[in-house]
Design an enzyme around this catalytic site. Structure first.
Site, PDB file in Angstrom:
ATOM      1  N   ASP A  41      31.061  17.197 -46.210  1.00 28.72           N
ATOM      2  CA  ASP A  41      32.314  16.937 -45.485  1.00 28.72           C
ATOM      3  C   ASP A  41      32.961  15.675 -46.051  1.00 28.72           C
ATOM      4  OD1 ASP A  41      34.315  16.292 -43.510  1.00 28.72           O
ATOM      5  OD2 ASP A  41      33.265  17.634 -42.149  1.00 28.72           O
ATOM      6  N   SER A  82      38.732  19.111 -40.590  1.00 29.19           N
ATOM      7  CA  SER A  82      37.479  19.810 -40.865  1.00 29.19           C
ATOM      8  C   SER A  82      37.387  21.138 -40.130  1.00 29.19           C
ATOM      9  CB  SER A  82      36.276  18.931 -40.508  1.00 29.19           C
ATOM     10  OG  SER A  82      36.214  17.841 -41.403  1.00 29.19           O
ATOM     11  N   THR A 135      32.568  21.726 -38.664  1.00 26.66           N
ATOM     12  CA  THR A 135      32.089  22.486 -39.827  1.00 26.66           C
ATOM     13  C   THR A 135      31.049  23.544 -39.445  1.00 26.66           C
ATOM     14  OG1 THR A 135      32.529  20.511 -41.154  1.00 26.66           O
ATOM     15  CG2 THR A 135      31.275  22.289 -42.213  1.00 26.66           C
ATOM     16  N   GLU A 249      25.315  21.238 -44.056  1.00 23.88           N
ATOM     17  CA  GLU A 249      26.422  20.294 -44.154  1.00 23.88           C
ATOM     18  C   GLU A 249      25.930  18.852 -44.353  1.00 23.88           C
ATOM     19  OE1 GLU A 249      28.748  19.209 -40.690  1.00 23.88           O
ATOM     20  OE2 GLU A 249      30.533  18.873 -41.907  1.00 23.88           O
ATOM     21  N   ASP A 254      32.075  12.155 -44.679  1.00 25.02           N
ATOM     22  CA  ASP A 254      33.410  12.031 -44.079  1.00 25.02           C
ATOM     23  C   ASP A 254      33.526  10.792 -43.194  1.00 25.02           C
ATOM     24  OD1 ASP A 254      36.041  13.234 -43.055  1.00 25.02           O
ATOM     25  OD2 ASP A 254      34.868  13.098 -41.210  1.00 25.02           O
ATOM     26  N   HIS A 258      36.125   7.747 -43.679  1.00 22.91           N
ATOM     27  CA  HIS A 258      37.067   7.256 -42.660  1.00 22.91           C
ATOM     28  C   HIS A 258      36.918   5.743 -42.491  1.00 22.91           C
ATOM     29  CE1 HIS A 258      38.890  10.917 -41.074  1.00 22.91           C
ATOM     30  NE2 HIS A 258      37.710  11.507 -41.050  1.00 22.91           N
ATOM     31  N   ASP A 296      35.084  20.370 -47.702  1.00 19.81           N
ATOM     32  CA  ASP A 296      36.228  20.892 -46.939  1.00 19.81           C
ATOM     33  C   ASP A 296      37.517  20.150 -47.287  1.00 19.81           C
ATOM     34  OD1 ASP A 296      35.200  18.579 -45.790  1.00 19.81           O
ATOM     35  OD2 ASP A 296      35.255  19.346 -43.726  1.00 19.81           O
ATOM     36  N   HIS A 297      37.362  18.885 -47.711  1.00 19.42           N
ATOM     37  CA  HIS A 297      38.497  18.031 -48.088  1.00 19.42           C
ATOM     38  C   HIS A 297      37.927  16.719 -48.573  1.00 19.42           C
ATOM     39  CE1 HIS A 297      37.587  15.791 -44.486  1.00 19.42           C
ATOM     40  NE2 HIS A 297      37.597  16.931 -43.816  1.00 19.42           N
TER      41      HIS A 297
HETATM   42 MG    MG Z   1      32.103  18.419 -40.763  1.00 13.98          MG
HETATM   43 ZN    ZN Z   2      37.233  13.591 -41.279  1.00 13.54          ZN
END
Ligand code: MG
Ligand code: ZN
Length: 359
Positions: A41, A82, A135, A249, A254, A258, A296-297
């Site tokens: 993620d 997500s 996710t 995952e 992620d 952040h 996912d990004h």
């Molecule tokens: Mg996730």
């Molecule tokens: Zn995020």
């Protein structure tokens, strides 16, 4: 050594310069028996390269034989979240940000895990956050909003998921409706535990581990939880003998993105890479397992300004506390890994996996 190399090249010429062993001589591509789908993620290319540099210049992910790129935008936003990203990767449908397992018209769409269930394969989910988080939820739940964690938890009971490990105990046991979904799962034959430390592989299915009330702690505090979970999953799902689908995952890359925390991003990505090692070691031995690794990004707009392989140092900057729209890498290994090359929509990845299973 020189002789061996010469022999190798001679053989390569004799067999037509195709040392790759993945293509058989028949025209029909080999069908994988097992799928291991791994999602970092927020894991963009620079997250991977930062971890690679901090590891002295190499990662297990490099053992993947094919690479591609995925466009991550959602149905209603150039920058995905997500939920829409997970739904695209799980179901092959673009959807609006925030939505889980539904298309943009709010109709439930079938995930590749649900398809694997229908095919009689054993199925598993692993996350280092709540197993109800966007996710993993995209693979078994269908909800209009990702924040409906308790509703998502109830769908675990009807999903048919045979094996899960993650956090999120509160969403099952400490709920507004006062119901206890861990007990409901137990009544449906699940062995529900709260730690995997002393669990011996293989476990009997169905099995679930809720190892934190909410999310698991950060990588440097949770030790080898993720690779250990993947090892337990593979051994347990494989033991049933029907082929398996496992989604893993690396959830907290992620979170660290952040937070614009370079060291945190590196720790989480290295942890994910250690789980990738477990998957690739199995796939190499097994020969019938397709491993697909993507994201996912990207999170944070991470840029690497400088670094050193020998010092294992990285100097990075972040451009945002949110997600970005940049394409993310796809890495693949095993039967039909060659399909996951070029530039594609994120929604094409589960369709390619589905095609591989239906050969
Ligand atoms: Mg996730
Ligand atoms: Zn995020």
């Amino acid at each position: 050594m020189k002789k061996a190399l010469f022999l190798f090249f001679s053989l390569a010429i004799l067999v037509g310069c195709t040392p790759k062993t993945e293509q058989t001589s028949s025209s029909k591509p080999r069908k994988p028996k097992n799928i291991i789908y791994m999602i970092g993620d927020g894991m963009g290319l620079n997250q991977v390269y930062a971890a690679m540099t901090a590891n002295g210049g190499t990662l297990n992910i490099e053992r993947c034989t094919y690479t591609g790129l995925s466009k991550t935008y959602s149905a209603n936003s150039y920058i995905t979240d997500s939920a829409a990203g997970g739904t695209a990767l799980a179901t092959g449908s673009k959807t609006n940000n925030g939505m889980i397992g539904m298309n943009a018209d709010s109709a439930a769409v079938k995930s590749i895990l649900e398809l694997a269930e229908e095919k009689g394969m054993a199925t598993g989910l692993i996350a280092t956050v709540r197993i109800t988080h966007a996710t993993p939820a995209s693979f078994y739940a269908h909800q209009i909003n990702r924040g409906m964690y308790e509703e998502i938890a109830t769908e675990m009971l009807t999903s048919g998921v045979d094996f899960f490990i993650g956090g999120g105990r509160n969403n099952f046991e400490n709920r507004k409706d006062s119901l206890n979904y861990s007990d409901s799962l137990r009544n449906a034959n699940y062995n529900i535990v709260y730690s995997i430390d002393s669990v011996e592989a293989p476990v009997l299915l169905p099995f679930g581990a809720l190892c934190a009330d909410v999310d698991m702690p950060q990588a440097h505090e949770r030790g080898d939880f993720l690779p250990q979970a993947v090892d337990l999953a593979i051994k347990s799902l494989d033991a049933r003998g029907d082929g398996f689908f496992l989604m893993v995952e690396g959830s907290q890359i992620d979170y660290q993105g952040h937070g614009n925390n370079t060291e945190g991003v590196i720790n989480e990505t290295l942890d994910f890479d250690s789980a990738i090692k477990v998957a690739l070691d199995f796939a190499e031995r097994n020969g019938e397992t397709l491993v697909v690794i993507t994201a996912d990004h990207e999170t944070g707009g991470m840029t690497i300004m400088n670094g050193s392989y020998s010092d294992k140092t990285i100097e990075a900057q972040f451009n945002t506390g949110g997600h970005t729209s940049t394409m993310v890498p796809i890495y693949s290994f095993g039967p039909q890994a060659d399909k996951f090359t070029g530039i594609m929509e994120n929604t094409k990845i589960p369709l390619l996996i589905k095609e591989a299973l239906e050969q």
